[in-house]
Every structure is written in C-alpha cells, then in structure tokens.
Design an enzyme around this catalytic site. Structure first.
Site, PDB file in Angstrom:
ATOM      1  N   PHE A   1       3.149  37.395  -3.217  1.00  0.00           N
ATOM      2  CA  PHE A   1       2.728  37.317  -1.820  1.00  0.00           C
ATOM      3  C   PHE A   1       1.781  38.487  -1.578  1.00  0.00           C
ATOM      4  CE2 PHE A   1       5.127  34.756   1.592  1.00  0.00           C
ATOM      5  CZ  PHE A   1       5.226  33.640   0.790  1.00  0.00           C
TER       6      PHE A   1
ATOM      7  N   GLN B   1       0.923  40.941  14.247  1.00  0.00           N
ATOM      8  CA  GLN B   1       0.313  40.472  13.000  1.00  0.00           C
ATOM      9  C   GLN B   1      -0.454  39.160  13.188  1.00  0.00           C
ATOM     10  OE1 GLN B   1       2.659  38.921   9.342  1.00  0.00           O
ATOM     11  NE2 GLN B   1       1.747  40.863   8.752  1.00  0.00           N
TER      12      GLN B   1
ATOM     13  N   HIS C   1      -1.951  36.149  10.982  1.00  0.00           N
ATOM     14  CA  HIS C   1      -1.912  35.560   9.639  1.00  0.00           C
ATOM     15  C   HIS C   1      -3.304  35.031   9.323  1.00  0.00           C
ATOM     16  CE1 HIS C   1      -0.765  33.139   6.227  1.00  0.00           C
ATOM     17  NE2 HIS C   1       0.451  33.648   6.279  1.00  0.00           N
TER      18      HIS C   1
ATOM     19  N   LEU D   1       0.703  27.140  10.515  1.00  0.00           N
ATOM     20  CA  LEU D   1       0.601  28.064   9.384  1.00  0.00           C
ATOM     21  C   LEU D   1       0.345  27.355   8.053  1.00  0.00           C
ATOM     22  CD1 LEU D   1       1.111  31.166   8.697  1.00  0.00           C
ATOM     23  CD2 LEU D   1       3.220  30.316   7.710  1.00  0.00           C
TER      24      LEU D   1
ATOM     25  N   GLU E   1       1.284  31.726   3.057  1.00  0.00           N
ATOM     26  CA  GLU E   1       0.684  32.624   2.076  1.00  0.00           C
ATOM     27  C   GLU E   1       0.973  32.137   0.653  1.00  0.00           C
ATOM     28  OE1 GLU E   1       0.548  36.552   3.540  1.00  0.00           O
ATOM     29  OE2 GLU E   1       1.318  37.320   1.654  1.00  0.00           O
TER      30      GLU E   1
ATOM     31  N   ARG F   1      -2.049  40.892   4.865  1.00  0.00           N
ATOM     32  CA  ARG F   1      -2.536  39.991   5.914  1.00  0.00           C
ATOM     33  C   ARG F   1      -3.533  40.650   6.853  1.00  0.00           C
ATOM     34  NH1 ARG F   1       3.263  37.049   7.132  1.00  0.00           N
ATOM     35  NH2 ARG F   1       3.267  35.986   5.117  1.00  0.00           N
TER      36      ARG F   1
ATOM     37  N   HIS G   1       0.781  35.743  14.352  1.00  0.00           N
ATOM     38  CA  HIS G   1       1.870  35.216  13.528  1.00  0.00           C
ATOM     39  C   HIS G   1       3.197  35.947  13.692  1.00  0.00           C
ATOM     40  CE1 HIS G   1       3.751  33.182  10.204  1.00  0.00           C
ATOM     41  NE2 HIS G   1       3.924  34.309   9.525  1.00  0.00           N
TER      42      HIS G   1
ATOM     43  N   ARG H   1       3.650  43.829   8.588  1.00  0.00           N
ATOM     44  CA  ARG H   1       4.703  43.238   7.749  1.00  0.00           C
ATOM     45  C   ARG H   1       4.099  42.547   6.531  1.00  0.00           C
ATOM     46  NH1 ARG H   1       6.978  38.152   7.004  1.00  0.00           N
ATOM     47  NH2 ARG H   1       5.837  37.151   8.705  1.00  0.00           N
TER      48      ARG H   1
HETATM   49  C1  LIG Z   1       5.343  28.733  10.423  1.00  0.00           C
HETATM   50  C2  LIG Z   1       6.011  29.990   9.977  1.00  0.00           C
HETATM   51  C3  LIG Z   1       6.289  30.184   8.637  1.00  0.00           C
HETATM   52  C4  LIG Z   1       6.892  31.358   8.214  1.00  0.00           C
HETATM   53  N1  LIG Z   1       7.129  31.552   6.883  1.00  0.00           N
HETATM   54  C5  LIG Z   1       7.730  32.684   6.483  1.00  0.00           C
HETATM   55  C6  LIG Z   1       8.006  32.913   5.111  1.00  0.00           C
HETATM   56  O1  LIG Z   1       7.701  32.090   4.253  1.00  0.00           O
HETATM   57  N2  LIG Z   1       8.613  34.067   4.766  1.00  0.00           N
HETATM   58  C7  LIG Z   1       8.965  35.005   5.687  1.00  0.00           C
HETATM   59  O2  LIG Z   1       9.542  36.024   5.337  1.00  0.00           O
HETATM   60  N3  LIG Z   1       8.709  34.811   6.997  1.00  0.00           N
HETATM   61  C8  LIG Z   1       8.107  33.680   7.415  1.00  0.00           C
HETATM   62  N4  LIG Z   1       7.838  33.500   8.742  1.00  0.00           N
HETATM   63  C9  LIG Z   1       8.372  34.435   9.718  1.00  0.00           C
HETATM   64  C10 LIG Z   1       9.848  34.101   9.921  1.00  0.00           C
HETATM   65  O3  LIG Z   1      10.040  32.720   9.800  1.00  0.00           O
HETATM   66  C11 LIG Z   1      10.342  34.530  11.292  1.00  0.00           C
HETATM   67  O4  LIG Z   1      10.039  35.879  11.497  1.00  0.00           O
HETATM   68  C12 LIG Z   1      11.839  34.309  11.356  1.00  0.00           C
HETATM   69  O5  LIG Z   1      12.131  32.931  11.292  1.00  0.00           O
HETATM   70  C13 LIG Z   1      12.423  34.875  12.628  1.00  0.00           C
HETATM   71  O6  LIG Z   1      13.763  34.513  12.624  1.00  0.00           O
HETATM   72  P1  LIG Z   1      14.692  34.840  13.847  1.00  0.00           P
HETATM   73  O7  LIG Z   1      16.031  34.283  13.498  1.00  0.00           O
HETATM   74  O8  LIG Z   1      14.573  36.260  14.204  1.00  0.00           O
HETATM   75  O9  LIG Z   1      14.061  34.021  15.065  1.00  0.00           O
HETATM   76  P2  LIG Z   1      13.721  32.467  15.194  1.00  0.00           P
HETATM   77  O10 LIG Z   1      13.814  31.781  13.890  1.00  0.00           O
HETATM   78  O11 LIG Z   1      12.442  32.402  15.950  1.00  0.00           O
HETATM   79  O12 LIG Z   1      14.903  31.922  16.081  1.00  0.00           O
HETATM   80  C14 LIG Z   1      15.078  32.365  17.405  1.00  0.00           C
HETATM   81  C15 LIG Z   1      16.002  31.381  18.087  1.00  0.00           C
HETATM   82  O13 LIG Z   1      16.447  31.941  19.320  1.00  0.00           O
HETATM   83  C16 LIG Z   1      16.372  30.942  20.317  1.00  0.00           C
HETATM   84  N5  LIG Z   1      16.195  31.602  21.616  1.00  0.00           N
HETATM   85  C17 LIG Z   1      15.148  32.342  22.027  1.00  0.00           C
HETATM   86  N6  LIG Z   1      15.360  32.790  23.270  1.00  0.00           N
HETATM   87  C18 LIG Z   1      16.563  32.327  23.647  1.00  0.00           C
HETATM   88  C19 LIG Z   1      17.338  32.454  24.846  1.00  0.00           C
HETATM   89  N7  LIG Z   1      16.908  33.160  25.883  1.00  0.00           N
HETATM   90  N8  LIG Z   1      18.541  31.819  24.913  1.00  0.00           N
HETATM   91  C20 LIG Z   1      18.993  31.097  23.856  1.00  0.00           C
HETATM   92  N9  LIG Z   1      18.308  30.952  22.689  1.00  0.00           N
HETATM   93  C21 LIG Z   1      17.116  31.563  22.607  1.00  0.00           C
HETATM   94  C22 LIG Z   1      15.161  30.110  19.933  1.00  0.00           C
HETATM   95  O14 LIG Z   1      15.229  28.840  20.537  1.00  0.00           O
HETATM   96  C23 LIG Z   1      15.316  30.058  18.423  1.00  0.00           C
HETATM   97  O15 LIG Z   1      16.151  29.008  18.045  1.00  0.00           O
HETATM   98  C24 LIG Z   1       7.223  32.332   9.166  1.00  0.00           C
HETATM   99  C25 LIG Z   1       6.957  32.131  10.521  1.00  0.00           C
HETATM  100  C26 LIG Z   1       6.344  30.973  10.930  1.00  0.00           C
HETATM  101  C27 LIG Z   1       6.036  30.777  12.394  1.00  0.00           C
END
Ligand SMILES: Cc1cc2nc3c(=O)[nH]c(=O)nc-3n(C[C@H](O)[C@H](O)[C@H](O)COP(=O)(O)OP(=O)(O)OC[C@H]3O[C@@H](n4cnc5c(N)ncnc54)[C@H](O)[C@@H]3O)c2cc1C
Length: 483
Positions: free
Chosen positions: A34, A148, A150, A160, A163, A195, A260, A295
């Site tokens: 990556f 960030q 992307h 997206l 990467e 990135r 991103h 990141r």
């Molecule tokens: C398309 C894409 C691809 C990615 N690919 C990679 C990768 O290959 N490798 C990598 O390391 N990172 C990747 N990332 C980054 C990584 O996926 C995210 O940083 C990570 O998923 C964040 O996880 P999280 O659990 O913190 O939040 P999220 O997965 O965003 O989950 C947050 C959850 O909280 C809920 N929520 C929010 N506010 C509230 C509220 N007030 N009340 C109740 N529920 C709420 C939302 O509905 C959601 O379900 C990618 C990001 C994207 C957008």
C-alpha cells in the site's frame, strides 16, 4: 508502537473468528503493498477487507446475544456535573420518539466526518455529528484540520478506487499518456507514494493542463490482465461497470482526488479513554493520534480493530463495580439540552432550506479547505462557514411528521457538520506550515520548532477554543519524508 504491537494478535483473532483474508499460494494470510509502506504489509480480503471484518465481528456479536438498536440515532451524550458520562439520548427513527438510555460506559464508533465535503468517498452516514456530540458535551477534539484526500476517487461519483488497484500494479496516466508520478517521487515508489503526495501530484497535473478534460487523470489497470483483475479487484470492476459504464479490463478509469479520511477526532488515549470517565471513542471518530497528519493505507481498519478492542476492554474494566442504576437527573438534563438543540430541526420557523446550507457547505470545503490551502482561501472559507452557521439558526424543516423523519436526522447532522467544519477551517488557518495532508501554498515547509504539536479544541458557546498539546514521540524522531 501500541498499534503495531497489537496488530498480529488482532489479525489472527479475526482470522480465527472466520474472516476470509486473501491467501498466499502456501495458505498464509497474504499481504499487499500500500502507498507509503516500506514493504508489502497490508493483510486484505480481495477488495472488500472492511466488509469482511465488519461481518466477522457482527457474527461474533450475534453469537454473544448482543442487543442491537436498529434504526436508532444517538443525538446527545449525557455527562454529569463532575464530567462523568452517564449515558446517551437517542432518537428511535421509525416512530420518532426520543429515549434516554442510562449507561456507565458509552463507546462511540461513529466513523469519520466525510460528508462535510461534497467530493467524498465516504458513506452518507459519515457526518461530523458523531464528533460534534461529545464536543458539545465538553470533550475536546484533536487535529481536525488534517483531512485526507484519496488520490483515486471515481470521477464524478467519488466512489473509492482502492489503493489496492495501485498495490496490484495499476498506473496513473495523464492526458499525454505519461506515468506522471515520476515527476514527483522516485521511480522505485511511483504510484505507491503516500496519499497526500499522490493527491497533490494529480491536482498539479490537472492544474498544469495535463489532466483529461481538465478534470481527471486515468487509473490504468489494463496491463494487469483479466484474470488478476477478476481475482484481486472484482468489486472495483463491478463499481466501474455500474457507475461509469467502464470495464477496467479494456479501458482506463477516470479518477480524481476525493476527501477520504478524517485524521482528527475525539481526543482519546490508547484505550479509547477521554477526559470524561465512562465516555470512550474508537475508530475514525477518535483521534488516538496514530495517523499523524497523513494516514497510510490499510491503517484505518487496523486502527478500528486494535483500538476498538482496547477500548472495549477498558470499558469492561471501568464498569465492573459500578452500580447499575440510571442517573436520571443527568439524563433528564441531557434530554432537555437535546430538545433545545432539536427545536430548529423539529419546528424551525425561519426561511432557510437545510439542504441548500448543506450543499453550500459541501461546496466550500473542497474549494477553500482542500488539497492545497492558502490563508486567503481558508479565511474566505471560514467566513462562509460562519455565515452558514448563522443561516442555520433560521432553518425551516421540510418534513414535519414524526415517523421515519430523515429530514430531521439530516438537519441535526448538518448542525454537527457546520460546527466541526468551522474547527477544520480555523485549525488549518492557524497552522502556518505544511504537514502531511495539510498542505499550504503560503507555508510550504514543515515547521517542527513551531508546529510539532496537536491542535486541541474545546466547545464554548462563544465559539471553539483552541489550544495546543505536546506530541508524544516515544521511539522515532521525526524526519523529513523522502520518497
Ligand atoms: C470506500 C472506502 C474504502 C476503504 N477501504 C479501506 C481499506 O481498504 N483499508 C483501511 O484501512 N481503511 C479503509 N477505509 C477507511 C475505513 O474503512 C474507515 O476508516 C473505517 O471503516 C471506519 O470505521 P468506524 O467503525 O470507525 O466507522 P464506520 O465504519 O464509518 O461506522 C460508523 C457507524 O456509526 C453509525 N453512526 C454514526 N453516527 C451515529 C449516531 N449518531 N447514532 C447511531 N449510529 C451512528 C454509522 O451509521 C455507521 O454505521 C475505507 C473507507 C472507505 C470510505
């Protein structure tokens, strides 16, 4: 160190719980290169790693009979006068009722704040409300100016293009058919530069007239061949076919940099603890500070499983001997605060359309607090954000019903986006240097003597209060980045 020390253990834990990581020929968990990494170290599951991790964890919580509040939205954190967290207040979206939920420990995992920007890869639920709620309740947020971009969002939709595409050997090509990354980094690194550098390089190509239609460059996978694309990047091909009518096996993919990841967030330590006992945060909404100003790819999912795990363990320990009685006084107060804050979204009588404010915010953020930043543009951006905040006070909801009123939810989210966007813009304006994804045309160098420090912001009714804290440099001294 904490993240890398814990990493092998949590990856194996996921694997033992059934996460279908991709494999090497001899059956080991495969690792791919990556951007910015010195060697191929990213464990992955085809091009759906996050989805696989999520489902693996979900299965485990089902096994443990975890109760899920489906279609509920937390809108307020309840913190008592000693600063101790006592629960949350939440909206039951299907019937529109508000309920107070007492809890000795609350863990936020509400994700990043991508939807402050119009050109984001993030889901529609990724708004700044999850960061704003604890901020409004007195918990500081940290390093919000580090946003960030992307390099490879699909042109127009910003979906997206992982990467992993470049990790598997994809090229970036300009309008002259040239692999332009050689102009910006060594031939050894090329498309696998970090990135921030790759996004700036693409933007520079477009600004200097070497973009295609002055708007994008190409991500070219054709030389990887059909078999590799179908095996390693099947989701990417599907997205290209569905959203751009392009088959990457035969055509290059139009891409441009897209917002991103939110490097900053709720200020936590390595166990997800905040200044408020009982309130924890993990994942993208938190700022443990492992990602610095930029990141690296793959580190976010690792962050979620490492610090999510640590956070859960810390919360379990914290609640162990606490009485299981709800603090009704604190919950009632929190409920009242929410009612006051929600009044506009429920019954605002002004003339402002919330979606117009949202659209204007989403336009101003990429153009004024984007990939390249200047004092003039950020000052203009800040003025605009403050104007939008004023206009929000005159907001008039469009839908008035109670049940499944998403209009109400989105209007509440907008309040969070506006307040956090202001912190992003002001934090960026104050930081007179370039560091990671924060790249200023008027202060092009990193300035460690003056700016090797965290931006910490606390809420006050008069506006965000800025202060700075020391960066914990435990093992490696900062050096100039060379690629
Ligand atoms: C398309 C894409 C691809 C990615 N690919 C990679 C990768 O290959 N490798 C990598 O390391 N990172 C990747 N990332 C980054 C990584 O996926 C995210 O940083 C990570 O998923 C964040 O996880 P999280 O659990 O913190 O939040 P999220 O997965 O965003 O989950 C947050 C959850 O909280 C809920 N929520 C929010 N506010 C509230 C509220 N007030 N009340 C109740 N529920 C709420 C939302 O509905 C959601 O379900 C990618 C990001 C994207 C957008």
């Amino acid at each position: 160190m904490t993240m890398t020390n814990d990493a092998p253990r949590v990856i194996f834990e996921m694997e033992h719980w059934g996460c279908p990581f991709s494999r090497t020929d001899d059956g080991k968990i495969a690792q791919r290169p990556f951007g910015g990494a010195g060697y191929p170290r990213t464990c992955y599951g085809a091009d759906k790693t996050g989805l696989y991790l999520l489902h693996t964890l979900y299965e485990q919580t089902v096994r443990l009979n975890t109760h899920y509040y489906e279609e509920w939205m937390v809108l307020q954190v309840a913190i008592d006068e000693k600063g101790i967290c006592k629960g949350v207040v939440a909206l039951n979206i299907p019937d529109g009722t508000i309920e107070m939920i007492g809890a000795n420990a609350v863990i936020f995992g509400t994700g990043g704040a991508g939807r402050m920007y119009g050109n984001t890869t993030n889901a529609h639920v990724s708004t700044a409300l999850g960061i704003a709620m604890p901020y409004w309740a007195g918990i500081p947020v940290k390093d919000m100016e580090f946003i960030q971009f992307h390099p490879t969002g699909l042109y127009r939709s910003n979906i997206l293009m992982t990467e992993g595409c470049r990790g598997e050997g994809g090229y970036l090509i300009n309008s002259e058919g040239e692999r332009f990354m050689k102009r910006y980094v060594s031939e050894k690194v090329m498309e696998l530069a970090p990135r921030d550098i790759t996004s700036r390089s693409i933007t520079t190509e477009i600004e200097q007239g070497r973009g295609i239609n002055n708007a994008y460059v190409y991500l070219d996978l054709r030389h990887l061949g059909k078999e590799k694309i179908l095996e390693r990047l099947p989701g990417i091909r599907e997205i290209c076919l569905d959203f751009a009518n392009i088959d990457p096996i035969v055509s290059p993919i139009p891409v441009n940099p897209s917002m991103h990841y939110t490097m900053g967030g709720i200020d936590t330590n390595y166990d997800g603890e905040t200044v408020s006992p009982g309130f924890y945060a993990a994942g993208e909404c938190a700022c443990v500070s492992v990602h610095g100003g930029n990141r690296l790819g793959g580190n976010s999912l690792l962050d979620t499983i490492v610090f999510g795990r640590r956070c859960g363990a810390a919360a379990v320990k914290y609640v162990k001997n606490l009485p299981k009685t709800a603090d009704e006084k604190t919950l009632n107060k929190a409920n009242q605060k929410l009612e006051d804050r929600m009044a506009l979204a429920v019954n605002g009588k002004g003339s402002e359309n919330p979606y117009k404010i949202r659209d204007e915010l989403q336009a101003v953020m990429p153009s004024k607090v984007g990939i390249f930043r200047t004092e003039k543009e950020m000052s203009e951006g800040l003025v605009k954000i403050r104007e939008l905040k004023e206009r929000y006070k005159q907001v008039r909801p469009i839908v008035k019903s109670r049940a499944f009123n998403m209009d109400r939810v989105w209007t509440m989210e907008l309040a969070g986006n506006l307040d956090i966007a202001e912190i992003v813009a002001e934090g960026a304006l104050r930081r007179q240097e370039s560091r990671g994804a924060h790249s200023r045309r008027d202060f092009t160098k990193r300035d460690d003597p003056n700016w090797l420090k965290h931006t910490v912001v606390t809420y006050s009714p008069q506006g965000p209060q800025f202060s700075y804290s020391k960066v914990d440099i435990s093992k490696y001294q900062p050096e100039e980045r060379k690629y």
